[in-house]
Design a protein around this motif. Structure first.
Motif: not given
Ligand code: CTP
Ligand code: CA
Length: 224
Positions: A107-115
């Motif tokens: 489930x890697x993300x194309x966008x930076x993950x945010x808190x």
């Protein structure tokens, strides 16, 4: 010098060497990695090159630079490494020195993950990566005649590595103890045991370059 390579016992032979860690992305700025520097794989590529082999050096993002005089194929992930090895076939021998990540993040993300402000960390969902060593060892038509794997262990080194050789179907396993106390991960020395179908050979602790030269000499002898 190229003149000496051209006269070596591995002249005209194609050998694939995998090396370094792989990086498994979490998002565009984060990844899962391991402590492999790529030093042992690079040294093996050099030693094979110096015996005259044509070397395809498939490397993840390593600390040590890729050697000169070999065909360098740079990859990031385990999946890319498998594809690059497949594209490099056929070869007479393959030495899988890479520290391939066992798992990738599905489930890697194309966008930076945010808190998200809740204090809850994201759950990473992992899947097992293809086992490149087992895959190449079990090829039918394109199996290299000699397949060499590594076994990085911290416990029961010889028992684990012997089982690993049988499970994967490779010809030789270069086993080493990568417990932090040995200083082998990231260091310049290695203490290996060579495991073949016909027995176990414990080598004294020596420089990674010397391990590489001895292994390359044995590969040359085996390929005849
Ligand atoms: N290897 C590979 N592809 C993978 C995992 C490992 O080609 N996905 C290769 C390594 O390059 C090495 C050998 O398999 O030559 C053994 O790697 P190691 O990590 O010691 O074994 P694993 O089978 O991954 O078992 P474990 O880490 O659970 O001990
Ligand atoms: Ca592993």
């Amino acid at each position: 010098a190229p003149e000496t390579h051209a006269l070596g016992p591995l002249k005209g032979r194609h050998v694939i060497v995998t090396s370094g860690p792989t990086h498994e992305p979490i998002d565009p700025v984060r990844y899962i990695a391991n402590r492999s520097s790529g030093a042992q794989g690079a040294a093996i590529a050099v030693a094979l090159r110096d015996l005259g082999a044509r070397v395809s050096f498939v490397t993840g993002p390593a600390v040590v630079p890729a050697p000169e005089g070999v065909g360098v194929i740079r990859v990031e992930t385990a999946m890319q490494m498998r594809d690059a090895v497949e594209a490099a076939l056929p070869a007479e021998a393959a030495v899988m020195a890479a520290a391939v990540a066992d798992w990738r993040v599905v489930n890697s993300s194309q966008r930076k993950m945010k808190k998200d402000g809740t204090g809850q960390p994201p759950a990473l969902e992992m899947a097992e990566n293809p086992d490149i060593l087992a895959w190449i060892s079990n090829l039918k038509a394109k199996r290299p005649s000699l397949v060499v794997g590594f076994a990085a262990e911290t416990d029961d080194v010889i028992a684990n590595a012997t089982a690993k050789r049988q499970r994967k179907g490779c010809d030789w396993i270069v086993a080493n103890d990568v417990s932090p106390s040995t200083g082998i991960m990231g260091g310049s020395e290695n203490a290996v045991t060579l495991i073949r179908a016909d027995g176990v050979e414990e080598w004294p602790r020596m420089g990674k370059d010397e391990v590489a030269r001895q292994l390359a000499a044995k590969i040359a002898k085996e390929l005849g």
